[in-house]
Write an enzyme that holds these catalytic residues in place. Structure first.
Site, PDB file in Angstrom:
ATOM      1  N   ARG A  48      49.012  44.847  39.561  1.00 50.05           N
ATOM      2  CA  ARG A  48      47.587  44.628  39.847  1.00 50.05           C
ATOM      3  C   ARG A  48      47.354  44.653  41.364  1.00 50.05           C
ATOM      4  NH1 ARG A  48      48.190  40.752  42.537  1.00 50.05           N
ATOM      5  NH2 ARG A  48      45.977  40.730  43.060  1.00 50.05           N
ATOM      6  N   GLY A  49      46.045  44.613  41.718  1.00 52.22           N
ATOM      7  CA  GLY A  49      45.684  44.775  43.128  1.00 52.22           C
ATOM      8  C   GLY A  49      45.406  46.258  43.335  1.00 52.22           C
ATOM      9  N   ALA A  50      44.289  46.554  44.029  1.00 53.25           N
ATOM     10  CA  ALA A  50      43.809  47.939  44.089  1.00 53.25           C
ATOM     11  C   ALA A  50      44.869  48.948  44.563  1.00 53.25           C
ATOM     12  CB  ALA A  50      42.552  47.998  44.948  1.00 53.25           C
ATOM     13  N   ARG A  88      41.376  50.577  34.235  1.00 51.80           N
ATOM     14  CA  ARG A  88      40.523  49.583  34.903  1.00 51.80           C
ATOM     15  C   ARG A  88      39.490  50.339  35.740  1.00 51.80           C
ATOM     16  NH1 ARG A  88      43.383  44.625  37.673  1.00 51.80           N
ATOM     17  NH2 ARG A  88      41.434  43.634  37.032  1.00 51.80           N
ATOM     18  N   GLN A 194      45.276  34.278  40.256  1.00 49.34           N
ATOM     19  CA  GLN A 194      46.029  35.096  41.228  1.00 49.34           C
ATOM     20  C   GLN A 194      46.307  34.323  42.515  1.00 49.34           C
ATOM     21  OE1 GLN A 194      43.550  36.215  39.344  1.00 49.34           O
ATOM     22  NE2 GLN A 194      43.686  38.394  38.927  1.00 49.34           N
ATOM     23  N   ASP A 235      38.319  45.863  46.173  1.00 48.98           N
ATOM     24  CA  ASP A 235      38.646  46.855  45.144  1.00 48.98           C
ATOM     25  C   ASP A 235      37.869  48.149  45.332  1.00 48.98           C
ATOM     26  OD1 ASP A 235      39.316  44.098  43.851  1.00 48.98           O
ATOM     27  OD2 ASP A 235      40.477  45.653  42.833  1.00 48.98           O
ATOM     28  N   ASN A 245      35.144  42.744  45.024  1.00 47.10           N
ATOM     29  CA  ASN A 245      36.446  42.076  45.041  1.00 47.10           C
ATOM     30  C   ASN A 245      36.439  41.052  43.906  1.00 47.10           C
ATOM     31  OD1 ASN A 245      39.078  41.691  46.274  1.00 47.10           O
ATOM     32  ND2 ASN A 245      38.335  39.705  46.959  1.00 47.10           N
ATOM     33  N   LYS A 246      37.544  40.373  43.739  1.00 41.73           N
ATOM     34  CA  LYS A 246      37.713  39.428  42.640  1.00 41.73           C
ATOM     35  C   LYS A 246      36.524  38.489  42.463  1.00 41.73           C
ATOM     36  CE  LYS A 246      40.344  39.247  40.275  1.00 41.73           C
ATOM     37  NZ  LYS A 246      40.142  39.940  38.979  1.00 41.73           N
TER      38      LYS A 246
HETATM   39  O1  MRU Z   1      42.209  41.773  38.972  1.00 44.62           O
HETATM   40  P1  MRU Z   1      43.128  41.967  40.143  1.00 44.62           P
HETATM   41  O2  MRU Z   1      44.146  40.895  40.279  1.00 44.62           O
HETATM   42  O3  MRU Z   1      43.719  43.357  40.175  1.00 44.62           O
HETATM   43  O4  MRU Z   1      42.147  41.839  41.405  1.00 44.62           O
HETATM   44  C1  MRU Z   1      42.691  42.011  42.679  1.00 44.62           C
HETATM   45  C2  MRU Z   1      41.717  41.803  43.778  1.00 44.62           C
HETATM   46  O5  MRU Z   1      40.553  41.516  43.581  1.00 44.62           O
HETATM   47  C3  MRU Z   1      42.244  42.072  45.174  1.00 44.62           C
HETATM   48  O6  MRU Z   1      41.600  41.251  46.103  1.00 44.62           O
HETATM   49  C4  MRU Z   1      42.002  43.550  45.539  1.00 44.62           C
HETATM   50  O7  MRU Z   1      42.466  44.401  44.541  1.00 44.62           O
HETATM   51  C5  MRU Z   1      42.645  43.910  46.836  1.00 44.62           C
HETATM   52  S1  MRU Z   1      44.384  43.974  46.739  1.00 44.62           S
HETATM   53  C6  MRU Z   1      44.988  44.451  48.261  1.00 44.62           C
END
Ligand code: MRU
Length: 339
Positions: A48-50, A88, A194, A235, A245-246
């Site tokens: 996970r994470g962009a 996603r 997270q 994201d 973002n989250k």
């Molecule tokens: O749902 P996730 O855990 O994939 O969400 C991640 C985030 O919102 C991060 O802040 C974003 O992807 C940046 S990661 C460098």
């Protein structure tokens, strides 16, 4: 210097990831040996994470090619790309990585495609490592001159969310490496934790001071001036700077503005989507109600958006590999872009 973790790597005909659903209880690697398992690992947030999602997907397409012959490789990589695109919707890095691979479908001889796709995925990973280093360096310029520097962050935009150094946490690692004393306040980040599970774990592993707070405490930390600045990841960033973002990031940004505390977004150029004019056009993933309500309760529903969009006017600056930028992000726009 080696990055703290090998979040996603190619491993002898398969993809090896850290299974992030098991952290912090267990640091376990998973071997993904089919496109479907890669897609499921993305959907379940095992990876996970962009940026990490983009890299995993690029390797997923390479995996499909490695499991094909010259006669069916094109059909298989196209199918793999379509499957991975449906995992996603919000992180634009997923789509830009898959588009990069798709350009090779058209230009490379089918017999050479597997090697070319693997090389391109390796390039993406290498670029991500270098980008993280540069974001870290650029981020040092926004840290105040006090000891310790206290940074609040939301979710995990660290080593675990990228190929290696992270985005929001890259300046934290860079500060540590330069002997600057720095302390991170990590929001828990409901519903999948997270912050509590991943940010807290990776920083503790790195020997960096970290304190976890419940999401509802972030506003008090900001108004009470317990932190000096906020840095979060992203994201997708629209052309005008509106930033997805989250879920929960928007509330942090509003509280930071009310408190007069700087609020920065740290992201690589691959997270900017110049085809999307503003935040209203960013697709926000909605996830299962069961992530919010851990037991089935008769008559109780949940709403579970995975992301929110922070309007650009709440953001002090965007920390990128090209420096700390402001809209219209001229430094990052593809040349000849009509947008
Ligand atoms: O749902 P996730 O855990 O994939 O969400 C991640 C985030 O919102 C991060 O802040 C974003 O992807 C940046 S990661 C460098």
């Amino acid at each position: 210097m080696r990055p703290p973790f090998d979040t996603v790597r190619w491993d002898n005909g398969a993809i090896r990831i850290i299974d992030q659903t098991l952290l912090p209880a267990e640091l376990k690697f998973a071997r993904l040996e089919s496109v479907e398992t890669v897609a499921q690992a993305i959907q379940t947030l095992a990876v996970r994470g962009a940026p990490a999602i983009g890299i995993a997907a690029a390797y997923g397409v390479a995996l499909a090619a490695h499991q094909s012959s010259a006669t069916n490789v094109l059909e298989n990589v196209r199918r793999a790309r379509e499957r991975l695109m449906r995992t996603r919707p919000t992180a634009v890095n997923l789509f830009s990585a898959l588009d990069r691979q798709a350009r090779l479908f058209e230009t490379v001889d089918p017999g050479d495609l597997a090697a070319a796709l693997l090389r391109e995925a390796d390039n993406l990973l290498e670029e991500d490592l270098e980008t993280g280093r540069r974001i870290g360096k650029a981020g040092l310029s926004v840290l105040p001159d006090r000891t310790p520097v206290r940074v609040l962050t939301h979710c995990n935009a660290g080593a675990l969310a990228t190929g290696g150094w992270g985005t929001a946490l890259a300046p934290v690692y860079a500060a540590r490496d330069r002997g600057i004393k720095i302390e991170v306040w990590a929001d828990e980040t409901r519903p999948l934790w997270q912050g509590r599970r991943l940010t807290a774990w990776e920083l503790a592993q790195a020997g960096i001071d970290v304190r976890v707070l419940v999401d509802g405490a972030a506003a008090s930390a900001l108004l009470g001036k317990k932190v000096d600045l906020v840095i979060v990841g992203a994201d997708r960033i629209a052309a005008n700077g509106d930033t997805a973002n989250k879920i929960g990031t928007l509330g942090v940004a509003l509280a930071a503005q009310a408190a007069g505390i700087p609020f920065y977004v740290a992201a690589p150029s691959t997270t900017f989507d110049f085809k999307t004019a503003d935040g209203s056009a960013i697709p926000v993933e909605e996830r299962s109600e069961s992530e919010v309500l851990d037991e089935a309760r008769n008559g109780v529903r949940a709403w579970n958006p995975a992301f929110d969009v922070t309007p650009h006017h709440l953001i002090t600056g965007w920390i990128t590999e090209a420096g700390v930028l402001r809209p219209p992000f001229q430094e990052l726009r593809p040349t000849g872009s009509g947008h």
